[in-house]
Design a protein around this motif. Structure first.
Motif, PDB file in Angstrom:
ATOM      1  N   ILE A  54       1.193   6.252   3.124  1.00  0.00           N
ATOM      2  CA  ILE A  54       0.426   5.692   4.240  1.00  0.00           C
ATOM      3  C   ILE A  54       0.883   4.251   4.432  1.00  0.00           C
ATOM      4  CG2 ILE A  54      -1.668   7.123   4.093  1.00  0.00           C
ATOM      5  CD1 ILE A  54      -2.950   4.848   2.471  1.00  0.00           C
ATOM      6  N   VAL A 110      -0.386  -0.860   8.463  1.00  0.00           N
ATOM      7  CA  VAL A 110      -0.294  -1.300   9.861  1.00  0.00           C
ATOM      8  C   VAL A 110       0.152  -0.190  10.802  1.00  0.00           C
ATOM      9  CG1 VAL A 110       0.182  -3.680   9.159  1.00  0.00           C
ATOM     10  CG2 VAL A 110       2.096  -2.143   9.655  1.00  0.00           C
ATOM     11  N   ILE A 167       0.843  -1.204   0.000  1.00  0.00           N
ATOM     12  CA  ILE A 167       0.000   0.000   0.000  1.00  0.00           C
ATOM     13  C   ILE A 167       0.877   1.253   0.000  1.00  0.00           C
ATOM     14  CG2 ILE A 167      -1.523   1.372   1.500  1.00  0.00           C
ATOM     15  CD1 ILE A 167      -3.059  -1.199   2.076  1.00  0.00           C
TER      16      ILE A 167
HETATM   17  S1  SF4 Z   1       2.691  -2.970   5.927  1.00  0.00           S
HETATM   18 FE1  SF4 Z   1       3.081  -0.794   5.647  1.00  0.00          FE
HETATM   19  S2  SF4 Z   1       5.253  -0.684   5.122  1.00  0.00           S
HETATM   20 FE2  SF4 Z   1       4.642  -2.790   4.829  1.00  0.00          FE
HETATM   21  S3  SF4 Z   1       4.098  -2.926   2.658  1.00  0.00           S
HETATM   22 FE3  SF4 Z   1       2.192  -2.522   3.796  1.00  0.00          FE
HETATM   23  S4  SF4 Z   1       1.972  -0.308   3.754  1.00  0.00           S
HETATM   24 FE4  SF4 Z   1       4.116  -0.775   3.201  1.00  0.00          FE
END
Ligand code: SF4
Length: 377
Positions: free
Chosen positions: A118, A121, A106
């Motif tokens: 963003i 988690v 994401i």
């Molecule tokens: S958990 Fe957070 S840091 Fe890990 S891929 Fe998903 S959005 Fe990116």
């Protein structure tokens, strides 16, 4: 060349073949855990300047590589977005407290739609300047959180950190809610369930699993506030044939895999019901990790499967079943598959499904389920 040109250190990453839709998750954002480690090792053997390893490194891989002098330093990206306190927690020997990255992509997908970063988690990502996000509550309230999925657990965690007296009620015996099936389909999701559950156990939160929230039970507790985090109420579309014995909706499928839905289980032949009963009785179906492994050997699901609905759940279910040797066809009435998935993860999942021979049909209409076929236009 870089060493001769005076580089003080080399960060060993890679580039992908941009002709493929999964290029971005091949490199530089490698999907394979430790996917660039062989390159770092080769660079280390050939050069005298420090080598920095990068690319979806788990802590144990990093420790092992450093101890073996395969590289000299480690760089992490996504893991630090998920938990910027990771280095401090490692130093303090609190690795169990590190909020895990679930590799949902994401964060990096935001780049493609020109939006701020963003994280799925870490809700504080990009909001660090707002020091009131987890301010202490002025007055401690008695709060019941209903639902032990990620939303309920995160709410309970934050409320407890703010100084409220929190009880979390979950009707199942285990934490996770619908994220449990997401963890079956995609292993990193299970890390978030375990982390949230572990954090709640360390906080003064009263955890009540196997507890059904009735009006009487809530009134008896006389809480100041109740948070309902029971997730979405889903209804299967009205497709002709949907009540046939070999048809399961999403909730029934989840109940079947975890052996928690007696109505769905009754649709199975007696010997499959018996096997599920035994597996449930032996607590096997409560362990997502065990279930992920054992489901490669046996599942109460036949060889040819048609999944009606190619949204996030449909394509991740297709991925899970295909990895377990099922012949899968996905019928999606809309124009696009899994539009809810982040761009990067979506590109990868759809590419991999096609590579593995899953038949993906969009714009499917006039769907009708028969005894041994599914008809559509
Ligand atoms: S958990 Fe957070 S840091 Fe890990 S891929 Fe998903 S959005 Fe990116």
């Amino acid at each position: 060349l870089a060493e001769q040109a005076g580089a003080d250190a080399i960060d060993v990453s890679a580039y992908g073949n941009v002709g493929k839709s999964i290029a971005f998750t091949e490199a530089p954002l490698v999907h394979e855990p430790g996917g660039f480690l062989p390159f770092a090792k080769k660079a280390k053997a050939a050069l005298s300047i420090p080598i920095i390893a990068v690319g979806r490194l788990e802590l144990d891989q990093a420790e092992k590589g450093l101890a073996a002098s395969d590289f000299d330093m480690v760089a992490m990206g996504r893991k630090l977005l998920a938990d910027p306190e990771l280095p401090g927690k490692v130093m303090a020997d609190r690795t169990a407290d590190i909020r895990p990255c679930i590799y949902c992509y994401i964060c990096v997908s935001q780049i493609f739609i020109n939006q701020p970063l963003i994280c799925a988690v870490n809700p504080r990502l990009g909001q660090e300047h707002r020091d009131d996000l987890i301010a202490s509550a002025g007055q401690s309230k008695k709060i019941i959180v209903i639902g032990g999925g990620p939303g309920g657990m995160e709410a309970a965690r934050v409320l407890a950190e703010r100084g409220h007296r929190v009880s979390l009620w979950e009707k199942d015996k285990d934490a996770g809610g619908t994220a449990r099936i997401a963890a079956l389909a995609y292993e990193p999701n299970g890390r978030l369930i375990r982390w949230l559950h572990g954090q709640l156990k360390a906080l003064p939160v009263e955890l009540q699993f196997g507890k059904l929230a009735t009006v009487e039970a809530i009134q008896a507790e006389n809480p100041d506030q109740v948070i309902v985090a029971t997730g979405a109420a889903r209804t299967a579309p009205d497709i002709p044939g949907k009540n046939l014995p070999h048809v399961f909706d999403g909730d029934q499928m989840r109940g079947l895999l975890f052996g928690t839905d007696p109505v769905a289980m009754k649709k199975l032949p007696a010997y499959k019901q018996f096997m599920l009963f035994c597996a449930r009785h032996l607590q096997i179906l409560r362990s997502i990790g065990l279930l992920r492994v054992l489901s490669h050997v046996w599942m109460p699901i036949k060889k040819k499967v048609v999944i009606i609905g190619g949204g996030l759940v449909g394509v991740e279910l297709a991925e899970f079943l295909q990895e377990r040797g099922r012949d899968i066809t996905v019928l999606e009435p809309g124009a696009n598959l899994a539009p809810e998935l982040s761009i990067v993860r979506r590109s990868r999942v759809i590419y991999m499904l096609r590579e593995h021979g899953v038949a993906l049909h969009t714009g499917a209409s006039s769907i009708e389920i028969k005894d041994s076929v599914v008809i559509f236009e």
